[in-house]
Design a protein around this motif. Structure first.
Motif, PDB file in Angstrom:
ATOM      1  N   ASP A  93       0.874  -1.174   0.000  1.00 29.90           N
ATOM      2  CA  ASP A  93       0.000   0.000   0.000  1.00 29.90           C
ATOM      3  C   ASP A  93       0.906   1.217   0.000  1.00 29.90           C
ATOM      4  OD1 ASP A  93      -2.047   1.788   0.148  1.00 29.90           O
ATOM      5  OD2 ASP A  93      -2.861   1.072   2.044  1.00 29.90           O
ATOM      6  N   GLN A  94       0.990   1.880  -1.142  1.00 27.98           N
ATOM      7  CA  GLN A  94       1.898   3.024  -1.248  1.00 27.98           C
ATOM      8  C   GLN A  94       1.223   4.182  -1.953  1.00 27.98           C
ATOM      9  OE1 GLN A  94       5.322   1.619  -3.405  1.00 27.98           O
ATOM     10  NE2 GLN A  94       4.435   2.141  -5.363  1.00 27.98           N
ATOM     11  N   GLN A  95       1.576   5.351  -1.488  1.00 24.96           N
ATOM     12  CA  GLN A  95       1.064   6.576  -2.092  1.00 24.96           C
ATOM     13  C   GLN A  95       2.242   7.504  -2.323  1.00 24.96           C
ATOM     14  OE1 GLN A  95      -2.146   8.427  -0.015  1.00 24.96           O
ATOM     15  NE2 GLN A  95      -2.352  10.045  -1.515  1.00 24.96           N
ATOM     16  N   THR A  96       2.294   8.106  -3.517  1.00 26.26           N
ATOM     17  CA  THR A  96       3.355   9.057  -3.839  1.00 26.26           C
ATOM     18  C   THR A  96       2.741  10.312  -4.424  1.00 26.26           C
ATOM     19  OG1 THR A  96       3.679   7.977  -5.986  1.00 26.26           O
ATOM     20  CG2 THR A  96       5.162   7.335  -4.214  1.00 26.26           C
ATOM     21  N   ARG A  97       3.409  11.428  -4.172  1.00 24.64           N
ATOM     22  CA  ARG A  97       2.987  12.722  -4.730  1.00 24.64           C
ATOM     23  C   ARG A  97       4.219  13.424  -5.283  1.00 24.64           C
ATOM     24  NH1 ARG A  97       0.402  16.126  -0.435  1.00 24.64           N
ATOM     25  NH2 ARG A  97       0.066  17.500  -2.197  1.00 24.64           N
ATOM     26  N   TYR A  98       4.059  13.996  -6.465  1.00 23.65           N
ATOM     27  CA  TYR A  98       5.150  14.705  -7.127  1.00 23.65           C
ATOM     28  C   TYR A  98       4.647  16.063  -7.608  1.00 23.65           C
ATOM     29  CZ  TYR A  98       6.905   9.906  -7.635  1.00 23.65           C
ATOM     30  OH  TYR A  98       7.303   8.623  -7.402  1.00 23.65           O
ATOM     31  N   GLY A  99       5.587  16.980  -7.783  1.00 16.01           N
ATOM     32  CA  GLY A  99       5.272  18.257  -8.396  1.00 16.01           C
ATOM     33  C   GLY A  99       4.856  19.331  -7.409  1.00 16.01           C
ATOM     34  N   PRO A 100       4.396  20.471  -7.942  1.00 14.19           N
ATOM     35  CA  PRO A 100       4.028  21.607  -7.106  1.00 14.19           C
ATOM     36  C   PRO A 100       3.019  21.208  -6.023  1.00 14.19           C
ATOM     37  CG  PRO A 100       3.945  22.205  -9.429  1.00 14.19           C
ATOM     38  CD  PRO A 100       4.167  20.724  -9.365  1.00 14.19           C
ATOM     39  N   GLY A 101       3.300  21.647  -4.810  1.00  9.93           N
ATOM     40  CA  GLY A 101       2.407  21.363  -3.701  1.00  9.93           C
ATOM     41  C   GLY A 101       2.700  20.060  -2.973  1.00  9.93           C
ATOM     42  N   ALA A 102       3.627  19.256  -3.470  1.00  9.73           N
ATOM     43  CA  ALA A 102       3.999  18.002  -2.808  1.00  9.73           C
ATOM     44  C   ALA A 102       5.318  18.221  -2.071  1.00  9.73           C
ATOM     45  CB  ALA A 102       4.134  16.874  -3.823  1.00  9.73           C
ATOM     46  N   PRO A 103       5.265  18.388  -0.755  1.00 12.43           N
ATOM     47  CA  PRO A 103       6.479  18.696   0.003  1.00 12.43           C
ATOM     48  C   PRO A 103       7.560  17.636  -0.172  1.00 12.43           C
ATOM     49  CG  PRO A 103       4.522  18.850   1.405  1.00 12.43           C
ATOM     50  CD  PRO A 103       4.091  18.259   0.096  1.00 12.43           C
ATOM     51  N   GLY A 104       8.778  18.079  -0.471  1.00  5.78           N
ATOM     52  CA  GLY A 104       9.937  17.206  -0.523  1.00  5.78           C
ATOM     53  C   GLY A 104      10.015  16.229  -1.683  1.00  5.78           C
ATOM     54  N   TRP A 105       9.110  16.343  -2.647  1.00  4.90           N
ATOM     55  CA  TRP A 105       9.080  15.356  -3.727  1.00  4.90           C
ATOM     56  C   TRP A 105      10.385  15.301  -4.512  1.00  4.90           C
ATOM     57  CZ3 TRP A 105       9.870  16.152  -8.883  1.00  4.90           C
ATOM     58  CH2 TRP A 105       9.874  17.483  -9.322  1.00  4.90           C
ATOM     59  N   ASP A 106      11.104  16.428  -4.606  1.00  8.21           N
ATOM     60  CA  ASP A 106      12.335  16.462  -5.390  1.00  8.21           C
ATOM     61  C   ASP A 106      13.576  16.317  -4.519  1.00  8.21           C
ATOM     62  OD1 ASP A 106      13.568  16.521  -7.840  1.00  8.21           O
ATOM     63  OD2 ASP A 106      13.771  18.690  -7.891  1.00  8.21           O
ATOM     64  N   GLY A 107      13.389  16.070  -3.239  1.00  8.05           N
ATOM     65  CA  GLY A 107      14.512  15.941  -2.319  1.00  8.05           C
ATOM     66  C   GLY A 107      15.095  14.544  -2.296  1.00  8.05           C
ATOM     67  N   PRO A 108      16.087  14.327  -1.452  1.00 11.23           N
ATOM     68  CA  PRO A 108      16.784  13.043  -1.409  1.00 11.23           C
ATOM     69  C   PRO A 108      15.929  11.867  -0.947  1.00 11.23           C
ATOM     70  CG  PRO A 108      17.551  14.494   0.348  1.00 11.23           C
ATOM     71  CD  PRO A 108      16.644  15.313  -0.521  1.00 11.23           C
ATOM     72  N   ALA A 109      14.840  12.117  -0.261  1.00 12.79           N
ATOM     73  CA  ALA A 109      14.010  11.010   0.225  1.00 12.79           C
ATOM     74  C   ALA A 109      13.012  10.513  -0.807  1.00 12.79           C
ATOM     75  CB  ALA A 109      13.256  11.440   1.485  1.00 12.79           C
ATOM     76  N   VAL A 110      12.820  11.261  -1.901  1.00 15.94           N
ATOM     77  CA  VAL A 110      11.830  10.850  -2.898  1.00 15.94           C
ATOM     78  C   VAL A 110      12.505  10.717  -4.260  1.00 15.94           C
ATOM     79  CG1 VAL A 110       9.563  11.327  -3.912  1.00 15.94           C
ATOM     80  CG2 VAL A 110      10.009  11.963  -1.545  1.00 15.94           C
ATOM     81  N   ALA A 111      12.526  11.760  -5.072  1.00 14.35           N
ATOM     82  CA  ALA A 111      13.060  11.655  -6.434  1.00 14.35           C
ATOM     83  C   ALA A 111      14.540  12.007  -6.539  1.00 14.35           C
ATOM     84  CB  ALA A 111      12.259  12.534  -7.392  1.00 14.35           C
TER      85      ALA A 111
END
Length: 159
Positions: free
Chosen positions: A73-91
């Motif tokens: 069961d996983q949920q991911t969010r990317y792009g504007p308004g998604a905190p930290g999506w481009d940081g080291p813990a996500v993308a």
């Protein structure tokens, strides 16, 4: 989307890459219910923005249950308004993300621990992780779809 896979049946879900173009806004949800002897091969590839642009808003939620019990069961969010999506813990600055999920009750080829693929984080990396039950999850990050596909194929060549 809700999918059910019956006993002794197989589902191969291998869509084309999803491109989250700038100014787009997409929410997708997929629930897959597997019978105890069902087999699943799911491959997802996401491109975060077209060449030279940032991504749109993307939210994905994947739930896989086997024999009525949660397997993933996983949920991911990317792009504007998604905190930290481009940081080291996500993308981690990469623009292509993907995964392969294999559920195969008949398989006896299962690593006992996670394995890392890709020597250079700049060109992408993938990890193959055994899940509870007869399942393997490969997750990858890469700068583009070419590197992503190579990593996914190297980590999980049967997909």
């Amino acid at each position: 989307m809700d999918l059910t896979v019956a006993d002794h049946a197989s589902l191969h879900w291998l869509p084309q890459p999803l491109i989250s173009a700038a100014r787009s806004n997409l929410r997708q949800s997929c629930i897959i219910d597997l019978a105890p002897t069902a087999r699943l091969l799911l491959r997802e590839e996401v491109v975060l923005g077209r060449s030279g642009e940032g991504p749109g808003r993307l939210s994905t939620h994947l739930t896989v249950r086997r024999d009525a019990r949660p397997l993933l069961d996983q949920q991911t969010r990317y792009g504007p308004g998604a905190p930290g999506w481009d940081g080291p813990a996500v993308a981690a600055g990469h623009r292509a993300v993907g995964q392969i999920l294999l559920v195969d009750p008949a398989s006896d080829q299962r690593p006992s621990q996670a394995r890392l693929f890709g020597d250079d984080p700049e060109t992408g990396q993938a990890v193959l992780t055994p899940l509870a039950g007869p399942a393997l999850l490969t997750t990858a990050l890469a700068p583009d779809t070419l590197h992503l596909r190579r990593l996914l194929d190297a980590a999980h060549p049967i997909a």
